[in-house]
Write a protein that holds these residues in place. Structure first.
Motif, mmCIF file in Angstrom:
data_model
loop_
_atom_site.group_PDB
_atom_site.id
_atom_site.type_symbol
_atom_site.label_atom_id
_atom_site.label_comp_id
_atom_site.label_asym_id
_atom_site.label_seq_id
_atom_site.Cartn_x
_atom_site.Cartn_y
_atom_site.Cartn_z
ATOM 1 N N SER A 57 0.815 -1.210 0.000
ATOM 2 C CA SER A 57 0.000 0.000 0.000
ATOM 3 C C SER A 57 0.849 1.260 0.000
ATOM 4 N N ASP A 58 2.070 1.183 0.525
ATOM 5 C CA ASP A 58 2.921 2.370 0.577
ATOM 6 C C ASP A 58 3.977 2.357 -0.512
ATOM 7 N N ALA A 59 3.843 1.455 -1.493
ATOM 8 C CA ALA A 59 4.846 1.337 -2.549
ATOM 9 C C ALA A 59 4.267 1.840 -3.856
ATOM 10 N N PHE A 60 4.241 3.148 -4.012
ATOM 11 C CA PHE A 60 3.697 3.737 -5.219
ATOM 12 C C PHE A 60 4.783 3.825 -6.284
ATOM 13 N N PHE A 61 4.402 4.325 -7.456
ATOM 14 C CA PHE A 61 5.406 4.582 -8.474
ATOM 15 C C PHE A 61 6.343 5.676 -7.999
ATOM 16 N N ASP A 62 7.574 5.593 -8.475
ATOM 17 C CA ASP A 62 8.557 6.607 -8.135
ATOM 18 C C ASP A 62 8.274 7.888 -8.909
ATOM 19 N N SER A 63 8.545 9.032 -8.269
ATOM 20 C CA SER A 63 8.315 10.300 -8.958
ATOM 21 C C SER A 63 9.265 10.463 -10.133
ATOM 22 N N LYS A 64 10.448 9.856 -10.039
ATOM 23 C CA LYS A 64 11.388 9.815 -11.154
ATOM 24 C C LYS A 64 11.976 8.414 -11.256
ATOM 25 N N ALA A 65 12.226 7.988 -12.468
ATOM 26 C CA ALA A 65 12.829 6.676 -12.692
ATOM 27 C C ALA A 65 14.333 6.855 -12.853
ATOM 28 N N HIS A 66 15.114 6.224 -11.971
ATOM 29 C CA HIS A 66 16.570 6.345 -11.999
ATOM 30 C C HIS A 66 17.149 5.350 -13.002
ATOM 31 N N VAL A 67 17.751 5.859 -14.057
ATOM 32 C CA VAL A 67 18.323 5.026 -15.116
ATOM 33 C C VAL A 67 19.834 5.211 -15.102
ATOM 34 N N ALA A 68 20.554 4.125 -14.964
ATOM 35 C CA ALA A 68 22.008 4.152 -14.992
ATOM 36 C C ALA A 68 22.508 3.789 -16.386
ATOM 37 N N VAL A 69 23.691 4.327 -16.747
ATOM 38 C CA VAL A 69 24.302 4.050 -18.052
ATOM 39 C C VAL A 69 25.595 3.287 -17.810
ATOM 40 N N PHE A 70 25.609 2.040 -18.264
ATOM 41 C CA PHE A 70 26.778 1.185 -18.137
ATOM 42 C C PHE A 70 27.449 1.003 -19.496
ATOM 43 N N ASN A 71 28.701 0.539 -19.461
ATOM 44 C CA ASN A 71 29.323 0.042 -20.683
ATOM 45 C C ASN A 71 29.130 -1.466 -20.753
ATOM 46 N N GLN A 72 29.664 -2.063 -21.802
ATOM 47 C CA GLN A 72 29.441 -3.496 -21.997
ATOM 48 C C GLN A 72 30.169 -4.353 -20.972
ATOM 49 N N GLY A 85 24.072 8.653 -15.035
ATOM 50 C CA GLY A 85 22.677 8.248 -15.111
ATOM 51 C C GLY A 85 21.751 9.416 -15.376
ATOM 52 N N PHE A 86 20.474 9.085 -15.473
ATOM 53 C CA PHE A 86 19.430 10.073 -15.720
ATOM 54 C C PHE A 86 18.258 9.792 -14.784
ATOM 55 N N LYS A 87 17.524 10.843 -14.463
ATOM 56 C CA LYS A 87 16.283 10.712 -13.712
ATOM 57 C C LYS A 87 15.135 11.057 -14.652
ATOM 58 N N LEU A 88 14.469 10.012 -15.137
ATOM 59 C CA LEU A 88 13.387 10.234 -16.092
ATOM 60 C C LEU A 88 12.149 10.699 -15.349
ATOM 61 N N PRO A 89 11.536 11.796 -15.770
ATOM 62 C CA PRO A 89 10.345 12.286 -15.066
ATOM 63 C C PRO A 89 9.104 11.498 -15.439
ATOM 64 N N TYR A 90 8.213 11.434 -14.477
ATOM 65 C CA TYR A 90 6.877 10.907 -14.752
ATOM 66 C C TYR A 90 6.179 11.877 -15.701
ATOM 67 N N VAL A 91 5.580 11.345 -16.771
ATOM 68 C CA VAL A 91 4.974 12.192 -17.789
ATOM 69 C C VAL A 91 3.461 12.189 -17.594
ATOM 70 N N GLY A 92 2.949 13.211 -16.969
ATOM 71 C CA GLY A 92 1.526 13.242 -16.668
ATOM 72 C C GLY A 92 0.644 13.391 -17.884
ATOM 73 N N ASN A 93 1.107 14.111 -18.920
ATOM 74 C CA ASN A 93 0.254 14.338 -20.080
ATOM 75 C C ASN A 93 0.439 13.289 -21.161
ATOM 76 N N ASP A 94 1.097 12.196 -20.819
ATOM 77 C CA ASP A 94 1.283 11.116 -21.774
ATOM 78 C C ASP A 94 0.872 9.800 -21.120
#
Length: 503
Positions: A57-72, A85-94
């Protein structure tokens, strides 16, 4: 599709102000894709789904998705984005905002699924020679009710996209799956679903089933680049339960499979329960692999029964009604046990309700001689525990519909000329209570049949002594009438016609 007593709520949990949670959620699935914008800029889109019925019940979606960039080699490339890395925002209008109904006849409790989309434009410099960017999002944990993987509550997911030097140089955009599979499927019934993808560059696509990746842990459910040691190996597949695997994710004698060319999913599930499925699409250009897009999702296999089908027979319209008349409604529903009829009469504004199997509805026409009835039949099936609804509009008109026409012959002719007939439908003159929709003409000759449409037509006909003309009249009230006339065309001895002749 008709309402069951429960619904699947499929919507995006809209709250951009929620702080990231540290508790585990129950992941249902997701995918990760990208689109090249040029000059090193890429639009990346991450779609996630979670269980809102059994999830914490207390595990909602994250306000931002943390994406890491690795090499091979599994190393974070710290010069990319914010320290790798990047913090992808939640897109409310999509987002989606839909309520999808559980299909009538599917048994069991409902499944609630929340969906969120994260999207942003990021910059990636040109990779070094033979270097590959691996963008990774990890989240724990999966749905505890999954039958086909081990320790689902201890198993998370990794959503991965790879961009190498060729992708970057070609400004390649990855495929994007067209639609999500159904949440519910029926045990013992063949499954057919189009899981194909669109691809903007015209490249070749190849589809496969795969073992979804695990990722993160229940103790560290959402790794970030701030603590890169919390990332788990992102290409590690889930552990399948006994008797399940990528070759048979649902179990049974007719395993789930996907056509490598069309992306068509087929199979026949036998065991009821909740199952994890992975589908990927590979993109090739001139024989070289450019990208791989992966998606995992859950199928809920349920016992199913034949659903009720509401239907009834009646006249499409009452064309020539008495002042005091009856609508005869014959119930032809299937797999139903009880019925509710609703008859709304436009002239009175009153809805009458009945519970009989068939219905003879007695009505009185208003003084102007025309009325409209909206008929709704709700058929309920006890075993399916759901209902089906059908609707029909019937118009009653006091006057009979009359079809008639005039023929005007304007042309003199000799042995080398044909005849022009002007045909005039008399609909407006004869039927003031009806609304004209269509007039169809047929003229039959010894060696030919001519057709025309419209209230007023002009048509060239062959020289013969007579023709059989048929007029069919259709109205917006769904009424129909027709008339046939033999029309004489024998004017061989006439040299001049001073005035048009009306037949």
């Amino acid at each position: 599709m008709i309402n069951k007593f429960t619904k699947i709520l499929l919507f995006v949990f809209f709250s951009v102000f929620l702080i990231p949670q540290s508790n585990a959620t129950h992941m249902v699935g997701g995918d990760f894709t990208y689109r090249c914008l040029g000059d090193g800029y890429f639009e990346v889109k991450l779609t996630l789904r979670r269980d809102c019925e059994f999830g914490a019940s207390d595990a909602f979606f994250d306000s931002k998705a943390h994406v890491a960039v690795f090499n091979q080699y599994g190393q974070i490339i710290k010069k990319i984005g914010l320290r790798g890395g990047f913090k992808l925002p939640y897109v409310g209008n999509d987002t989606l905002d839909e309520s999808l109904n559980m299909e009538c006849g599917i048994m069991g409790d409902f499944v609630c699924v929340h969906e969120a989309i994260y999207k942003d434009t990021i910059y990636l410099p040109q990779p070094e020679y033979k270097q590959k960017y691996i963008l990774v999002y990890q989240r724990c944990c999966r749905n505890q009710t999954l039958l086909n993987i081990e320790d689902p509550l201890e198993t998370g997911g990794s959503y991965v996209i790879e961009i190498d030097r060729d992708d970057w140089d070609l400004c390649n955009s990855a495929p994007d799956f067209k639609q999500w599979p159904d949440i519910y499927i029926c045990a013992g019934q063949p499954l057919v679903f189009d899981h194909s993808a669109t691809e903007p560059d015209g490249d070749s696509l190849v589809y496969e089933l795969y073992s979804p990746y695990s990722g993160a842990t229940i103790n560290y459910p959402m790794p970030t680049v701030a603590d890169p040691g919390k990332y788990t190996p992102f290409y590690k597949p889930v552990s399948w339960s006994d008797n399940y695997g990528v070759d048979n994710v649902l179990g049974g004698a007719d395993p789930l499979k996907i056509d490598p060319v069309t992306g068509l999913l087929t199979g026949t599930p036998e065991t009821t329960g909740q199952f994890l499925v992975g589908v990927l699409v590979k993109e090739y250009r001139d024989g070289k692999l450019l990208s791989t897009i992966r998606r995992d999702f859950e199928y809920n296999v349920r016992p199913c029964v034949d659903p009720p089908i509401a239907d009834f027979e009646s006249l499409d319209a009452i064309c020539g009604s008495e002042d005091h008349d009856t609508l005869v409604l014959t119930n032809t529903s299937q797999n139903a046990d009880s019925y509710h009829w609703y008859v709304y009469q436009h002239s009175t504004g009153i809805t009458d309700t009945f519970t009989s199997v068939d219905l003879d509805f007695i009505y009185d026409l208003p003084s102007w001689g025309k009325d409209t009835f909206d008929i709704t039949l709700d058929a309920y099936g006890n075993l399916a525990d759901c209902s089906d609804i059908t609707f029909k509009r019937i118009i009653a008109v006091k006057d009979e519909l009359i079809a008639d026409f005039d023929v005007i012959i304007n042309d003199c002719y000799n042995d080398s000329l044909d005849i022009t007939l002007n045909l005039q439908d008399k609909f407006s003159e004869l039927n003031p209570m009806y609304t004209w929709k269509e007039s169809k003409w047929k003229l039959v000759f010894s060696n030919d049949t001519l057709f025309a449409e419209g209230k007023k037509v002009s048509i060239i006909v062959p020289k013969e002594k007579k023709t059989l003309i048929t007029l069919e009249v259709y109205t917006e009230e769904l009424c129909y009438a027709s008339v046939e006339k033999w029309v004489s065309l024998d004017f061989a001895d006439i040299e001049f016609i001073a005035n048009p002749m009306v037949v």
